[in-house]
Write an enzyme that holds these catalytic residues in place. Structure first.
Site, PDB file in Angstrom:
ATOM      1  N   LYS A   1       0.929  -1.328   0.274  1.00  0.00           N
ATOM      2  CA  LYS A   1       0.595  -0.253  -0.013  1.00  0.00           C
ATOM      3  C   LYS A   1       0.701   1.192  -0.145  1.00  0.00           C
ATOM      4  O   LYS A   1       1.952   0.975   0.546  1.00  0.00           O
ATOM      5  CB  LYS A   1      -0.785   0.093   0.711  1.00  0.00           C
ATOM      6  CG  LYS A   1      -2.166  -1.178   1.335  1.00  0.00           C
ATOM      7  CD  LYS A   1      -3.026  -1.130   2.273  1.00  0.00           C
ATOM      8  CE  LYS A   1      -3.839  -2.343   2.100  1.00  0.00           C
ATOM      9  NZ  LYS A   1      -5.233  -2.591   3.189  1.00  0.00           N
ATOM     10  N   PHE A   2       0.773   2.262  -0.499  1.00  0.00           N
ATOM     11  CA  PHE A   2       1.050   3.318  -0.709  1.00  0.00           C
ATOM     12  C   PHE A   2       2.359   3.332  -0.875  1.00  0.00           C
ATOM     13  O   PHE A   2       3.530   4.456  -1.069  1.00  0.00           O
ATOM     14  CB  PHE A   2       0.896   4.175   0.520  1.00  0.00           C
ATOM     15  CG  PHE A   2      -0.144   4.162   1.888  1.00  0.00           C
ATOM     16  CD1 PHE A   2      -1.406   4.915   1.295  1.00  0.00           C
ATOM     17  CD2 PHE A   2      -0.250   3.707   2.921  1.00  0.00           C
ATOM     18  CE1 PHE A   2      -2.354   4.953   2.104  1.00  0.00           C
ATOM     19  CE2 PHE A   2      -0.916   3.226   3.629  1.00  0.00           C
ATOM     20  CZ  PHE A   2      -2.251   3.629   3.384  1.00  0.00           C
ATOM     21  N   ARG A   3       2.242   2.936  -2.409  1.00  0.00           N
ATOM     22  CA  ARG A   3       3.874   2.583  -3.085  1.00  0.00           C
ATOM     23  C   ARG A   3       5.038   2.039  -1.945  1.00  0.00           C
ATOM     24  O   ARG A   3       5.491   2.232  -2.577  1.00  0.00           O
ATOM     25  CB  ARG A   3       3.836   3.188  -4.191  1.00  0.00           C
ATOM     26  CG  ARG A   3       2.327   4.056  -5.256  1.00  0.00           C
ATOM     27  CD  ARG A   3       2.556   4.713  -6.294  1.00  0.00           C
ATOM     28  NE  ARG A   3       4.024   4.211  -7.206  1.00  0.00           N
ATOM     29  CZ  ARG A   3       3.647   3.187  -7.923  1.00  0.00           C
ATOM     30  NH1 ARG A   3       2.690   2.562  -7.878  1.00  0.00           N
ATOM     31  NH2 ARG A   3       4.979   2.820  -8.703  1.00  0.00           N
ATOM     32  N   LEU A   4       4.299   1.660  -1.027  1.00  0.00           N
ATOM     33  CA  LEU A   4       5.371   1.643  -0.311  1.00  0.00           C
ATOM     34  C   LEU A   4       6.130  -0.226  -0.676  1.00  0.00           C
ATOM     35  O   LEU A   4       5.967  -0.693   0.326  1.00  0.00           O
ATOM     36  CB  LEU A   4       5.382   1.642   0.970  1.00  0.00           C
ATOM     37  CG  LEU A   4       3.925   3.287   1.631  1.00  0.00           C
ATOM     38  CD1 LEU A   4       4.442   3.343   2.915  1.00  0.00           C
ATOM     39  CD2 LEU A   4       6.030   4.421   1.133  1.00  0.00           C
ATOM     40  N   HIS A   5       7.118  -0.481  -2.118  1.00  0.00           N
ATOM     41  CA  HIS A   5       6.736  -1.856  -2.391  1.00  0.00           C
ATOM     42  C   HIS A   5       8.190  -2.003  -1.519  1.00  0.00           C
ATOM     43  O   HIS A   5       8.862  -1.405  -0.770  1.00  0.00           O
ATOM     44  CB  HIS A   5       6.787  -1.586  -3.643  1.00  0.00           C
ATOM     45  CG  HIS A   5       5.826  -1.325  -4.108  1.00  0.00           C
ATOM     46  ND1 HIS A   5       4.399  -1.171  -4.013  1.00  0.00           N
ATOM     47  CD2 HIS A   5       5.781   0.229  -5.329  1.00  0.00           C
ATOM     48  CE1 HIS A   5       4.159  -0.540  -4.959  1.00  0.00           C
ATOM     49  NE2 HIS A   5       4.542   0.486  -5.283  1.00  0.00           N
TER      50      HIS A   5
END
Length: 196
Positions: free
Chosen positions: A173-177
């Site tokens: 989520k939130f591009r916190l890959h």
């Protein structure tokens, strides 16, 4: 140089999850090649096997991709499994080599008969004057092999992508890959994390 055991195990785990998911074609992978002029080409091929040596796919050696692979052995593969966890992407880079005739024969024998006939009938990547021409070629080879096993055409076979880079991208989520990269330099594999 073999793939690191940890990377191979992770790939197999993720592939199994993709195969158990709702993904209609979990072995679909993008293959990028380079032609003699340096132009990049991409298309989808199917992953047919993976082991410690690399990643296998099969095609027509006389196709556009076959020509490109003969000119430049460097390739990139990518697989995207949208329905696994929060989304998974695997990137692979390396060099391609043809598999043995025995390997190609063994895989070809497992293909449906219609696909075997198609391998003979299709002049892959060449201009097709009209569909009737292709249908006539199919009929010709169906008649030629009527009642017989269909042998592998000499212009058709496998490729092994021998990787020097394997990267796992785990969606969050939130591009916190999360990204984990395995790279080979010389005979040594290293692993590191990358910022997303």
């Amino acid at each position: 140089m073999s793939l690191p055991e940890e990377a191979l195990a992770e790939f197999r785990l993720l592939l199994a999850e993709a195969q158990a998911s709702t993904d209609p074609e979990p072995t679909a992978m993008n293959l990028s090649t380079v032609d003699a002029a340096g132009r990049v080409h991409a298309r989808i091929v199917l992953l047919k096997a993976v082991d410690e040596h690399g990643f296998r796919f099969y095609t027509n050696y006389e196709s556009a991709k076959g020509d490109e692979l003969a000119q430049h052995a460097g390739v990139a593969l990518s697989l995207h499994w949208k329905h696994v966890r929060e989304g998974i992407q695997v990137r692979i880079e390396g060099a391609v080599e043809r598999t043995s005739a025995a390997d190609s024969d063994a895989y070809f024998a497992t293909r449906p008969r219609g696909s075997q006939i198609g391998a003979w009938a299709s002049l892959q990547s060449q201009t097709l004057p009209d569909r009737a021409d292709f249908e006539a070629r199919i009929a010709r080879y169906e008649a030629q092999f009527d009642g017989k096993d269909v042998p592998r055409p000499p212009h058709w076979g496998g490729y092994l992508v021998v990787p020097d880079l394997v990267e796992f991208w785990y969606g969050a989520k939130f591009r916190l890959h999360e990204r984990q990269r395995y790279e080979r330099a010389g005979g040594t594999w290293t692993k590191r994390m990358l910022y997303p």
